[in-house]
Design a protein around this motif. Structure first.
Motif: not given
Length: 93
Positions: A26-46
């Motif tokens: 789903k992060t790939r559909k964000d207007p800023q997909p790289l940022n959304a992906f990294c934000r999700k990673c941090r939410e998951l503890g990475y």
């Protein structure tokens, strides 16, 4: 743990957990997909940030080029080998 190891671990978890896989895709559909992906990673503890992800891929690729035929212009061009973000999703899809 380095970026590559964190991405590998996260990819393995996402392969086993369809809900997690869907969240990451789903992060790939964000207007800023790289940022959304990294934000999700941090939410998951990475602890993955945009520039760290980009730099890790470039450093890995530069090391690979230097080790091939002495590096420089005679080294083969490997398409996409410097993009850990795209490689992550290629392995997930």
């Amino acid at each position: 743990m380095g970026i590559a190891e964190m991405l590998d671990e996260l990819k393995q978890k996402a392969r086993r957990d369809p809900a997690l896989r869907a969240e990451l895709l789903k992060t790939r559909k964000d207007p800023q997909p790289l940022n959304a992906f990294c934000r999700k990673c941090r939410e998951l503890g990475y602890d993955i940030y945009d520039m760290d992800l980009i730099t890790a891929g470039e450093e890995f690729y530069a090391t690979m080029r230097r080790s091939t035929n002495g590096g420089g212009e005679n080294s083969p061009m490997l398409e996409g080998e410097d993009d850990f973000y795209e490689l992550f999703f290629a392995g997930l899809e």
